[in-house]
Design a protein around this motif. Structure first.
Motif, PDB file in Angstrom:
ATOM      1  N   PHE A 103      -0.715   9.455  -1.211  1.00 40.10           N
ATOM      2  CA  PHE A 103      -1.995   8.917  -1.668  1.00 40.10           C
ATOM      3  C   PHE A 103      -1.710   7.617  -2.402  1.00 40.10           C
ATOM      4  CE2 PHE A 103      -5.444   8.516  -4.810  1.00 40.10           C
ATOM      5  CZ  PHE A 103      -6.538   8.607  -3.971  1.00 40.10           C
TER       6      PHE A 103
ATOM      7  N   GLY B 126      -4.335   2.084   4.959  1.00 49.35           N
ATOM      8  CA  GLY B 126      -4.441   2.916   6.159  1.00 49.35           C
ATOM      9  C   GLY B 126      -3.095   3.355   6.708  1.00 49.35           C
TER      10      GLY B 126
ATOM     11  N   GLY C 163       0.802  -1.224   0.000  1.00 48.93           N
ATOM     12  CA  GLY C 163       0.000   0.000   0.000  1.00 48.93           C
ATOM     13  C   GLY C 163       0.830   1.266   0.000  1.00 48.93           C
TER      14      GLY C 163
ATOM     15  N   ASP D  96      -7.584  -1.346  10.439  1.00 53.45           N
ATOM     16  CA  ASP D  96      -6.660  -1.454   9.292  1.00 53.45           C
ATOM     17  C   ASP D  96      -5.806  -2.715   9.404  1.00 53.45           C
ATOM     18  OD1 ASP D  96      -7.400   0.953   7.980  1.00 53.45           O
ATOM     19  OD2 ASP D  96      -6.254   2.090   9.471  1.00 53.45           O
TER      20      ASP D  96
ATOM     21  N   ARG E  19      -3.728   1.404  -2.998  1.00 54.73           N
ATOM     22  CA  ARG E  19      -4.427   0.485  -2.084  1.00 54.73           C
ATOM     23  C   ARG E  19      -4.551   1.160  -0.731  1.00 54.73           C
ATOM     24  NH1 ARG E  19      -5.014  -3.295   1.844  1.00 54.73           N
ATOM     25  NH2 ARG E  19      -3.156  -3.958   2.963  1.00 54.73           N
ATOM     26  N   ASP E  20      -5.750   1.142  -0.186  1.00 60.80           N
ATOM     27  CA  ASP E  20      -5.994   1.806   1.094  1.00 60.80           C
ATOM     28  C   ASP E  20      -5.671   0.857   2.250  1.00 60.80           C
ATOM     29  OD1 ASP E  20      -6.816   3.327   3.204  1.00 60.80           O
ATOM     30  OD2 ASP E  20      -8.956   3.022   2.835  1.00 60.80           O
TER      31      ASP E  20
ATOM     32  N   GLN F 168       2.893   4.372  -2.163  1.00 60.96           N
ATOM     33  CA  GLN F 168       2.663   5.150  -3.385  1.00 60.96           C
ATOM     34  C   GLN F 168       3.969   5.234  -4.149  1.00 60.96           C
ATOM     35  OE1 GLN F 168       1.665   9.227  -2.568  1.00 60.96           O
ATOM     36  NE2 GLN F 168       1.690   9.813  -4.723  1.00 60.96           N
TER      37      GLN F 168
END
Ligand SMILES: O=C/C=C/C(C(=O)O)=C(/O)C(=O)O
Ligand SMILES: [Fe+2]
Length: 280
Positions: free
Chosen positions: A128, A134, A29, A204, A131-132, A31
């Protein structure tokens, strides 16, 4: 004395950058911040990068720590040289590759490759990820140690780390208010034992447990809760066998002056208060 302010980045070699990118973005996750020549830069917080994969041997592993300024870097270099550590003064090109103003490189007593950096870049746009997970930021590293007592002495007497807690002779050390930024774990040779990213909530951690299981990412420990920092955690394996950790709720040491390291027994309950056991 070498005054570390925080951990700054990890640099990892990988023979397969394509798989490393797929894991870092779609599973972990992070960026993608930049694709360089045979290099991939990833963000996890407001810094320009906190992880860099370069094409090469997976044994090439470096942890970068931030120091205050050029003067502190000079003091660090002479302190290390006086102790017999070979110190590499980073060139301008190497500093640019690390997105820092200046740096030095050396090996700790176990042989872990460490860099000390000045003025690591921040990034304007916020982190950002696609994949979220968290993630709220890169937070700490576990370092292999071939001699825990010797290495604790190095990090606490040559550098400014303070022991927050011990499990047996494993030490969890802070360089700021956060419970630990460096964990020293016993191992037969040098290497990064794990890389921690903080996440926003226990949800999360548990959400990622299901997500990563579905993706067939090997979970190596957790979900669980460390009695030491109080963090809820999940450890899983990434490319080239590197272990990553998500955790939430790593406590802060309220009074740096008066805190005395707590001693935990070297037993499973000291690693997880819920009863999780490491896989294998
Ligand atoms: O080995 C014990 C681990 C403790 C913790 C903690 O207290 O949060 C870690 O995060 C760690 O070092 O992995
Ligand atoms: Fe950890």
């Amino acid at each position: 004395m070498i005054y570390l302010k925080d951990v700054s980045y990890v640099r990892l070699g990988s023979p397969d950058l394509e798989s490393a990118e797929a894991f870092a973005t779609a599973c972990l996750g992070l960026q993608i911040a930049e694709r360089g020549k045979k290099k991939l830069y990833f963000r996890s917080d407001d810094r320009a990068h906190t992880l860099c994969y370069s094409e090469g041997d997976a044994g090439n592993q470096t942890v970068g720590f931030e120091v205050e300024d050029d003067a502190s870097l000079q003091v660090a270099a002479s302190t290390l040289e006086a102790l017999g550590h070979a110190v590499h003064a980073g060139t301008a090109e190497e500093a640019e590759q690390r997105k820092v103003k200046a740096f030095i490189g050396f090996y700790d007593p176990t042989g872990n490759h460490i860099e000390l950096v000045v003025r690591p870049e921040r990034s304007g746009p916020r982190y950002f990820a696609s994949r979220d997970a968290g993630i709220t930021g890169f937070s700490h590293v576990g370092l292999n140690s071939t001699n825990l007592l010797r290495d604790e002495r190095f990090w606490t007497q040559v550098c400014n780390a303070r022991v927050s807690d011990r499990i047996g002779d494993i030490s969890l050390m802070r360089v700021n208010a956060i419970h630990h930024t460096i964990a020293l774990l016993p191992a037969p040779n040098a290497g990064i034992q794990h890389i921690n990213h903080q996440v926003g909530s226990s949800d999360d951690v548990l959400r990622s447990h299901y997500f990563l299981n579905e993706k067939r990412v090997p979970i190596v420990f957790g979900p669980g809760r460390h009695p030491t920092s109080g963090a809820r955690f999940l450890y899983f394996k990434g490319p080239d066998g590197m272990v990553f950790e998500y955790s939430v709720g790593v406590g802060e040491i309220e009074n740096d002056e008066t805190h005395r390291p707590r001693q935990f027994g070297f037993e499973p309950a000291s690693f997880c208060m819920w009863g999780a056991k490491p896989a294998g």
